[in-house]
Design a protein around this motif. Structure first.
Motif, mmCIF file in Angstrom:
data_model
loop_
_atom_site.group_PDB
_atom_site.id
_atom_site.type_symbol
_atom_site.label_atom_id
_atom_site.label_comp_id
_atom_site.label_asym_id
_atom_site.label_seq_id
_atom_site.Cartn_x
_atom_site.Cartn_y
_atom_site.Cartn_z
ATOM 1 N N ASP A 24 22.200 6.711 24.848
ATOM 2 C CA ASP A 24 22.951 5.622 24.236
ATOM 3 C C ASP A 24 23.341 5.926 22.795
ATOM 4 O OD1 ASP A 24 24.122 3.072 24.216
ATOM 5 O OD2 ASP A 24 22.293 2.119 23.501
ATOM 6 N N ASN A 38 15.464 -0.797 25.290
ATOM 7 C CA ASN A 38 16.697 -0.701 26.076
ATOM 8 C C ASN A 38 17.018 -1.986 26.819
ATOM 9 O OD1 ASN A 38 17.143 2.033 25.401
ATOM 10 N ND2 ASN A 38 15.745 2.696 27.009
ATOM 11 N N GLY A 73 20.619 -2.132 24.871
ATOM 12 C CA GLY A 73 21.481 -0.952 24.863
ATOM 13 C C GLY A 73 22.374 -0.943 26.092
ATOM 14 N N ARG A 74 23.086 0.158 26.278
ATOM 15 C CA ARG A 74 24.013 0.250 27.415
ATOM 16 C C ARG A 74 23.340 0.758 28.680
ATOM 17 N NH1 ARG A 74 28.377 4.299 25.575
ATOM 18 N NH2 ARG A 74 26.557 5.189 24.526
#
Length: 291
Positions: free
Chosen positions: A99, A134, A200-201
């Protein structure tokens, strides 16, 4: 890339990272940093914050995967180190690193971790509250972690999460009904396969579940993603697109909300994962951003 000189480089490694290859992965740093480097098992340090405070002019390098960062963040929560904490990816999935790798500040080639462990969101599940790095996986992702834990109890072979997910989608995981409340507004969904809340992604070893999420966004907002409603066959067909973040194009079965206070409730107990760590028999979780 920022250059610094240190008296000594102390590498805190997690021996359980990367399918119990954490120390071997961490020791690859010797090739770059030579003799002025030591290695210590982070699982044997009782007070990480005190250890860092006592390290003087030595550099601290954290080596491990997402679970290692999570453990570190939990240990220093509320007392974020003022000195640089550097990060070396030595896990099996490395979702955090994937990320931030293109945008992170680096010191001596390593990611400066400090900005990413300040003002973290928190999750409350089954009466326990902790920060997360995350995301919170709830649904078939939690099921996969639960099955992965069972596999590790039986075998030393690496866990194949892709295989677990496919078998789960086809045969074993039963979708649930869910209520999702974001900043006070409740939405209801049927046949839910995934309901993660993301800082996060990435999660799950490379799944770009929340492609628009920025973990350092000024509003400190989080993303909750719903993957729902379709037949098992269509779900299985679309599922691989999550690895490129293209599942959100399928608006008939994907929905993303952003907010600061998120509660997800399922109509039956289901496993949940926090940065890869499994919590079983969960009916709901709540996350709060730091803002």
């Amino acid at each position: 890339m920022k250059k610094e000189k240190y008296k000594m480089i102390r590498v805190l490694y997690n021996p359980l990272a990367n399918n119990k290859n954490g120390k071997a992965e961490a020791e690859k740093l010797k090739a770059t940093y030579g003799s002025g480097i030591s290695f210590e098992d982070i699982t044997k340090i009782s007070d990480i914050a005190a250890y860092i405070e006592a390290s003087g002019d030595d550099a601290i390098v954290l080596a491990g995967g997402d679970g290692t960062i999570n453990r570190f963040a939990c240990d220093v929560y509320g007392k974020t180190p003022t000195k640089d904490i550097l990060y070396y990816p030595a896990g099996s999935g490395n979702d955090f690193y994937n990320d931030v790798k293109d945008s992170a500040v680096r010191v001596n080639g390593l990611v400066k971790l400090n900005p990413y462990i300040e003002d973290l969101p928190i999750v409350t599940v089954k009466g326990k509250t902790q920060p997360f790095i995350n995301g919170i996986g709830y649904g078939i992702d939690g099921y996969c972690c639960e099955e992965g834990d069972r596999h590790r109890e039986r075998s030393d072979k690496p866990v194949n999460y892709t295989s677990i997910a496919i078998k789960g989608l086809l045969f074993f995981f039963k979708p649930v009904n869910a209520k999702v409340t974001v900043d006070g507004v409740t939405h209801e969904f049927r046949k839910v396969y995934l309901a993660p809340s993301m800082n996060g992604r990435f999660y799950g070893g490379g799944m770009m579940i929340a492609p628009s999420q920025d973990r350092l966004n000024s509003e400190k907002s989080l993303s909750v993603v719903l993957f729902y409603g379709a037949s098992k066959l269509k779900t299985l067909m679309v599922f691989p697109s999550i690895f490129k973040g293209e599942h959100i194009k399928h608006t008939e079965m994907s929905k993303v909300f952003t907010g600061h206070d998120i509660t997800v409730e399922f109509d039956r107990p289901t496993a949940l994962q926090i940065d890869g760590e499994t919590v079983t028999d969960v009916t709901s979780y709540t996350v709060h951003s730091s803002k």
